[in-house]
Design an enzyme around this catalytic site. Structure first.
Site, mmCIF file in Angstrom:
data_model
loop_
_atom_site.group_PDB
_atom_site.id
_atom_site.type_symbol
_atom_site.label_atom_id
_atom_site.label_comp_id
_atom_site.label_asym_id
_atom_site.label_seq_id
_atom_site.Cartn_x
_atom_site.Cartn_y
_atom_site.Cartn_z
ATOM 1 C CG ASP A 53 -9.351 2.637 -0.339
ATOM 2 O OD1 ASP A 53 -8.928 1.484 -0.545
ATOM 3 O OD2 ASP A 53 -8.712 3.499 0.281
ATOM 4 C CG ASP A 110 -2.255 0.602 1.022
ATOM 5 O OD1 ASP A 110 -2.359 1.458 0.122
ATOM 6 O OD2 ASP A 110 -3.195 0.253 1.753
HETATM 7 C C1 GLA Z 1 -5.761 1.841 2.341
HETATM 8 C C2 GLA Z 1 -6.178 0.702 1.438
HETATM 9 C C3 GLA Z 1 -7.220 -0.143 2.113
HETATM 10 C C4 GLA Z 1 -6.664 -0.673 3.418
HETATM 11 C C5 GLA Z 1 -6.189 0.475 4.281
HETATM 12 C C6 GLA Z 1 -5.469 -0.030 5.517
HETATM 13 O O1 GLA Z 1 -6.778 2.747 2.518
HETATM 14 O O2 GLA Z 1 -6.637 1.177 0.227
HETATM 15 O O3 GLA Z 1 -7.626 -1.199 1.276
HETATM 16 O O4 GLA Z 1 -5.601 -1.559 3.141
HETATM 17 O O5 GLA Z 1 -5.307 1.338 3.592
HETATM 18 O O6 GLA Z 1 -5.019 0.989 6.325
#
Ligand code: GLA
Length: 726
Positions: A546, A476
């Site tokens: 997301d 990420d």
């Molecule tokens: C980001 C990602 C999510 C999740 C969060 C965890 O927002 O896009 O899918 O993994 O971080 O903190």
């Protein structure tokens, strides 16, 4: 031979399956001649035709007033040498001015390609050829290589470059574009994929080219949710199946600049590259630096073939070979528990994944350091022993005993200020020491341009993951770069920090791939914030957004497929809250890409679990069609009540229609009641494996009625057909 050179007229011809690209050398300069259909004629314009004179256009030799760099269609224009349009390269020389001018010296036609140090690029195959042109600027003492790599079968040509400083002192590259193309005429629209977090890559706007500069860029140190590096330039009447469309993209994950500029002579300059605002590279004597690869394709038949060319290119030359193995159906913990995870919950979760027929459980954020919310712990990559008492290895063994594989979340490029890492090494974060540091999601960005940081991360991960059988990493990146400064680099090198940052990131990806060769990597940046070709080259797939709402996802996925294939598009079914219609809608939207689930299945009614089991089993019957097939858009959710597409692979056709209640419609609504599978085999009969219904290929070609939808209160519903030739 895809690349040829004819000495008599100094003409280079680059051919792909359906396209031709041509340019020649006139008075030491590379003059663009043609890009389009293979059958098209290469027209010599301007250069050798006295009479085409534009006042106020500088010329190099008295008596050659007709040959001005300001009016020629150039392959690669340099700053300050008589071209007043936007230029591709500006180098500040030892004398302190930035006038740049390169002349042709020689060329080579090579088999394969030239690799770009520490930056991903398209993989060559046996047909790939590269034209490598050497140019020299005697005044600045620099040598420039322009590379053209031809990916024949997918109609893609790429452009990249390198500069070597042979001046005896320092020079500074102040602007650098990888691709430059002068198209005839102004009669074009520009399409980009702009967006925002949770609403990435919107394909609903066309901007006409005008006599000025249209620039689309990211200044965020990431290719970004806000502006994707893809861009298309098309004729004003072009649609899905008609008209000239030129598609462009950049194989790079950092800040970039795309430019389109109409000039006084009626030509349009298109450029893709690192740009100038976030790039300024001091090049020492004897040093060579590369501009990342930019790619282009041309379609004479609208946006459909353009997308399919880029899908082929990405599947065949970008995505790692290993990623083509069957992609797992995963169950991810994030939307199920957010930070509230521990060993027992995760083992139960894994057992539920197995029970539903899924392949893998993913432990998302919350397993390390003091990371029990997003305020602390990032950077401290050791397991949280309050949550995983015996450490990772015995816990992962319990997960595996349930019958599923195991994936884990990491965010290597970041640190929370409240972390042991930041307390020990505040100088390892990107910052300008004389200024305050901005927060974003309560975190700072690590200085990946500093090799010590990279080595520290490798050491940390190596220790924490030693002996742990990990099958998948979710990598990420949850903030962008502000106050771009490096405490590792000296004053003269600050402008190259972002470029070196990306090289550091790619080198850490390489280390992950070499250290855990059997694991796959899914890329994520708050969803699709680095949804770009370079990330696709080091990962297997990308978390698309997301936003897991089926309605918004319909738009995001439709737009993403304009430039990128379904094989990289990770799509999860989120909580349907026990509503079977919602579960069905979310599933039918998610099977546009790589299917997964992301909600607390431990607390879901038995009938939901039962249906998930059925869905996963069904998905396995057509997942290859999705990841490997040819994709055809039928109806846009932005223009109609129905979003529809089909994907074809061999004897199989997956046809999808999503009724959007007209909510997503902008402009005039185009009705859609029939779906025509133009490429179906007219002589065959097809059976829908979902309902048993049979239909002739002839009927499919003419179009089948969508029929009635059964919308819920929001007005949405979806239909899916999986036709197999009998
Ligand atoms: C980001 C990602 C999510 C999740 C969060 C965890 O927002 O896009 O899918 O993994 O971080 O903190």
């Amino acid at each position: 031979m895809p690349i040829s050179f004819t000495r008599e007229n100094s003409l280079f011809r680059l051919t792909t399956k359906n396209t031709l690209y041509a340019f020649d050398i006139v008075k030491g300069k590379l003059i663009h001649r043609y890009y389009g259909k293979k059958a098209g004629a290469v027209v010599k314009t301007f250069a050798d035709e006295p009479g085409d004179v534009w006042s106020f256009a500088p010329y190099a030799k008295e008596g050659e007033v007709y040959f001005s760099l300001d009016t020629q269609p150039l392959e690669y224009s340099c700053f300050g040498s008589g071209d007043f349009r936007t230029t591709a390269l500006r180098i500040k020389n030892g004398a302190g001015n930035s006038v740049t001018g390169f002349d042709y010296v020689s060329h080579k036609i090579r088999k394969g390609r030239v690799e770009i140090p520490n930056i991903p690029c398209g993989r060559a195959d046996e047909r790939t050829q590269t034209l490598d042109i050497t140019l020299r600027d005697t005044a600045s003492g620099c040598e420039l290589h322009l590379y053209y790599t031809v990916f024949y079968d997918c109609d893609v040509i790429s452009r990249y470059a390198s500069v070597t400083n042979k001046s005896g002192g320092d020079v500074v590259i102040e602007k650098w574009m990888s691709l430059a193309l002068d198209l005839p005429g102004h009669n074009y629209d520009v399409v980009s994929l702009a967006g925002a977090h949770c609403f990435e890559r919107v394909f609903n706007e066309r901007t006409p080219v005008f006599r000025g500069n249209l620039s689309m860029c990211s200044r965020r140190g990431a290719s970004s949710h806000q502006m994707n590096p893809f861009m298309a330039v098309c004729d004003r009447k072009a649609d899905e199946n008609h008209g000239d469309v030129y598609g462009f993209n950049f194989v790079y994950s950092g800040s970039f600049l795309n430019e389109v500029e109409g000039d006084q002579t009626g030509k349009t300059r298109v450029q893709v590259g690192l740009g100038e605002e976030n790039f300024n590279y001091r090049l020492k004597d004897g040093e060579t630096v590369f501009a990342p690869e930019a790619v282009m394709t041309y379609s004479a038949k609208g946006f459909g073939p353009m997308s399919r060319n880029f899908h082929h290119f990405t599947n065949d030359h970008i995505v790692p070979e290993k990623a083509k193995e069957r992609r797992p159906v995963v169950l991810n913990s994030w939307e199920a528990f957010y930070f509230d995870i521990d060993e027992n919950i995760m083992v139960d979760f894994a057992a539920a994944a197995a029970e539903c027929g899924m392949d893998m459980v993913i432990m998302d954020d919350g397993w390390f350091g003091a990371r029990v919310n997003d305020k602390a712990g990032l950077g401290d990559w050791y397991v949280n022993k309050n949550r995983f008492k015996e450490g990772l290895a015995p816990y992962v063994e319990r997960v595996k005993n349930t019958g599923v594989k195991f994936g884990i979340w990491v965010e290597p490029e970041m640190a929370n200020p409240d972390s042991d890492l930041f307390r020990a090494h505040p100088e390892w974060c990107i910052r300008c020491p004389e200024r305050p540091m901005s927060y974003s999601r309560s975190q700072y960005v690590l200085d990946m341009a500093n090799p010590e940081v990279i080595e520290y991360l490798k050491g940390m991960f190596e220790e924490t993951f030693r002996g742990v059988p990990i099958d998948y990493f979710k990598w990420d990146m949850n903030r962008h770069i502000s106050e771009p400064g490096s405490m590792y680099l000296g004053a003269e090198d600050q402008g190259s920090m972002e470029y070196r940052y990306m090289q550091g990131v790619y080198s850490l990806f390489k280390w992950f791939r070499e250290t855990y060769p059997d694991a796959m990597i899914e890329n994520c940046s708050g969803g699709g914030g680095r949804y770009d070709l370079a990330m696709m080259a080091v990962c297997s797939q990308i978390w698309t957004s997301d936003n897991t709402n089926a309605r918004t996802r319909t738009l995001i996925q439709y737009s993403s497929m304009l430039a990128y294939p379904a094989s990289v598009m990770s799509c999860h079914v989120s909580n349907p809250h026990g509503n079977m219609h919602e579960l069905d809608l979310k599933y039918k939207v998610a099977v546009n890409g790589v299917l997964g689930y992301e909600f607390n299945v431990l607390k879901t009614p038995e009938e939901v679990k039962e249906e998930i089991r059925r869905q996963v089993k069904e998905y396995r019957t057509f997942d290859r069609v999705i990841t490997d097939g040819e994709y055809y858009r039928l109806s846009s959710p932005y223009e109609s009540d129905v979003s529809a597409y089909y994907i074809e692979l061999g004897d199989q056709i997956l046809l999808s229609a999503i009724h959007t209640n007209g909510k997503a419609v902008i402009g005039k609504k185009k009705p859609c009641t029939k779906l025509a599978v133009r490429t179906a085999d007219a002589n065959a009969t097809y059976r829908d494996t979902r309902t048993g219904m049979t239909v002739t290929g002839e009927q499919l070609k003419k179009g089948i009625e969508i029929g009635e939808f059964a919308p819920d209160e929001s007005g949405w519903d979806a239909k899916l057909w999986h036709f197999v030739k009998e």
